[in-house]
Design an enzyme around this catalytic site. Structure first.
Site, PDB file in Angstrom:
ATOM      1  N   ARG A  76       0.836  -1.206   0.000  1.00 13.10           N
ATOM      2  CA  ARG A  76       0.000   0.000   0.000  1.00 13.10           C
ATOM      3  C   ARG A  76       0.863   1.244   0.000  1.00 13.10           C
ATOM      4  NH1 ARG A  76      -0.170   4.544   3.191  1.00 13.10           N
ATOM      5  NH2 ARG A  76      -2.218   5.427   3.303  1.00 13.10           N
ATOM      6  N   HIS A  81       2.916   6.086  -2.229  1.00 13.80           N
ATOM      7  CA  HIS A  81       4.035   7.025  -2.144  1.00 13.80           C
ATOM      8  C   HIS A  81       5.085   6.835  -3.230  1.00 13.80           C
ATOM      9  CE1 HIS A  81       2.409   8.453   1.599  1.00 13.80           C
ATOM     10  NE2 HIS A  81       2.402   7.230   2.092  1.00 13.80           N
TER      11      HIS A  81
END
Length: 116
Positions: A76, A81
């Site tokens: 995730r 990011h």
């Protein structure tokens, strides 16, 4: 288990099921060629990782009890990011090979908590 944990378990299980459904009968080459499918799978992995992260904060011992919980959280984080460094083959393999065990364990945890 806190009152929020069962909802998070359901969210995580639903996200795994959706990602698996999106890849059902889909080869790696088909997946790589389909941007919409890749985006849909990545969204479900974001939900899975966020639900797992919240579960780990509620119950700090869970990451040591559940296979691939840390993997789901890390994936995730990579998708969100490090979107420009996501390896689509790893995403595909993770859904196909790593998430079934996590799904089984999360489902067992939910069942244990519901019956306990």
């Amino acid at each position: 288990m806190t009152d929020r944990a069962p909802k998070l378990l359901v969210d995580a299980l639903d996200a795994i099921s959706a990602a698996q459904a999106f890849l059902a009968d889909t080869s790696l080459d088909q997946y790589l060629a389909d941007k919409m499918r890749r985006s849909a799978v990545e969204r479900q992995l974001e939900i899975l990782g966020e639900a797992c992260s919240r579960l780990a904060k509620l119950e700090p011992g869970l990451p040591n009890q559940l296979s691939n919980l840390k993997l789901a959280i890390g994936l995730r984080n990579r998708i969100i990011h490090g979107y420009d460094a996501v390896d689509d083959e790893i995403v595909y393999q993770t859904v196909m090979e790593d998430l079934p065990l996590l799904k089984t364990e999360l489902g067992g945890l939910l069942n244990d908590r519901a019956s306990g």
